[in-house]
Design an enzyme around this catalytic site. Structure first.
Site, PDB file in Angstrom:
ATOM      1  N   CYS A   1      15.660 114.810  27.080  1.00 51.03           N
ATOM      2  CA  CYS A   1      16.704 113.878  26.634  1.00 51.03           C
ATOM      3  C   CYS A   1      18.029 114.203  27.302  1.00 51.03           C
ATOM      4  CB  CYS A   1      16.839 113.929  25.115  1.00 51.03           C
ATOM      5  SG  CYS A   1      18.036 112.740  24.451  1.00 51.03           S
TER       6      CYS A   1
ATOM      7  N   CYS B   1      21.051 113.647  25.073  1.00 50.56           N
ATOM      8  CA  CYS B   1      21.196 114.654  24.016  1.00 50.56           C
ATOM      9  C   CYS B   1      21.790 115.943  24.562  1.00 50.56           C
ATOM     10  CB  CYS B   1      19.836 114.983  23.396  1.00 50.56           C
ATOM     11  SG  CYS B   1      18.895 113.585  22.776  1.00 50.56           S
ATOM     12  N   ASP B   2      21.307 116.379  25.727  1.00 46.40           N
ATOM     13  CA  ASP B   2      21.594 117.723  26.202  1.00 46.40           C
ATOM     14  C   ASP B   2      22.443 117.796  27.461  1.00 46.40           C
ATOM     15  OD1 ASP B   2      20.004 118.667  24.114  1.00 46.40           O
ATOM     16  OD2 ASP B   2      18.183 118.555  25.316  1.00 46.40           O
TER      17      ASP B   2
END
Length: 304
Positions: free
Chosen positions: A130, A133-134
């Site tokens: 992701c 996300c990261d």
């Protein structure tokens, strides 16, 4: 006869169980593996509301405990079929059949893996599925994206605004939309590497580089701190194909109302057709599907 059967004990299924129980509907959750789904295998989660950072197993456990405390029943069997021919919906699990007034399919999906050395060992330590996300965790550092479709190029485009350099590699020719490919190619810190594929992700406690090779045996070692895998997801919805409509990619066709093509059956979370597959959207689907199922069950009760 069960009120509601929920297939899958991930965020969507567990949320559905909580909402059903709070509405006074008996909910039975079937799970063929461990509760939590992909969440339980995620080392750290940084984008779920109310948690600045939380380990995946901890979040999964809290969701499970909440559903259990609400009174949900759990059956650890894999569902192998759904039959809608009778007056009730019949679910087959193990060697038994269970009848229910309504069913929520929340069996999730699985991310495709690269299959190279170091991938599993460094998962959550620089290997991510992701980028949104990261990506922020690797600001100013070099990163690699593995994949050749739209998601891979969207991830690469997103990361070019954060990372000093972004390598995009795919074993097969790129299949993304031409506009996306051009947009990434125009970024001065993007390096397109069609034909190259990871052979090994290196590092001890975190990603310290990636070794990649092409079909001719040419190899390169890239000094990346992160590897973002964008190879798509796999579904396991063949058991439901005779009961509900699937799209060409194997997802259950269902919109934001989570309603499927079959009366009394809803699909929630990663298993259904949708654009964003995250924990928060899975939980949202669980609430939507359960609320609809509760109304459906209550209508059946009133008609008797």
């Amino acid at each position: 006869m069960k009120d509601l059967i929920i297939i899958g004990a991930g965020p969507a299924g567990l949320t559905a169980a909580v909402y059903a129980r709070r509405a006074g509907i008996a909910a039975v959750v079937f799970e063929g593996g461990m509760y939590g789904g992909q969440v339980g295998n995620t080392p750290r989660i940084d984008n779920y509301p109310s948690y600045q950072s939380v380990e995946g197993w901890e979040l999964a456990q809290k969701m499970y405990k909440q559903a259990e405390a609400a009174g949900a029943e759990f059956v650890y069997e894999t569902v192998t079929g759904i039959n809608t021919d009778g007056a009730a919906i019949t679910v087959t699990a193990g060697k038994s059949e269970y009848s229910a007034q309504a069913v929520i399919i929340a069996n999730g999906s699985k991310r495709r893996r690269i299959g190279c050395a170091g991938e599993e060992r460094l998962s959550g330590r620089g290997v991510s599925w992701c980028a949104t996300c990261d990506g922020q965790l690797f600001k100013g550092r070099e990163a690699a994206v593995v994949g050749g479709g739209n998601t891979a190029f969207e991830d690469a485009l997103y990361l070019t605004a954060l990372c000093s350099k972004v390598y995009l590699m795919s074993r097969t020719p790129f299949t993304a939309d031409p506009e996306l490919i051009s947009a990434v190619r125009d970024k001065p810190n993007a390096v397109l590497m069609p034909g190259f594929y990871p052979a090994e992700i290196r590092g001890e406690s975190s990603v310290a580089g990636i070794s990649a090779a092409d079909k001719d045996g040419e190899s390169v070692l890239l000094p990346v701190s992160a590897v973002f895998v964008a190879l798509g997801q796999t579904r396991d919805n063949a058991a439901f194909a005779s009961a509900v409509e699937l799209d060409k990619n194997g997802y259950i066709v269902a919109g934001e109302d989570c309603a499927t093509s079959a009366a009394g059956i809803w699909a929630a979370g990663d298993t259904r057709t949708k654009t964003l597959r995250q924990i928060v959207t899975a939980a949202s689907d669980g609430a939507v599907a359960a609320t609809a199922a509760v109304s459906y069950i209550n209508r059946i009760r009133k008609s008797k």
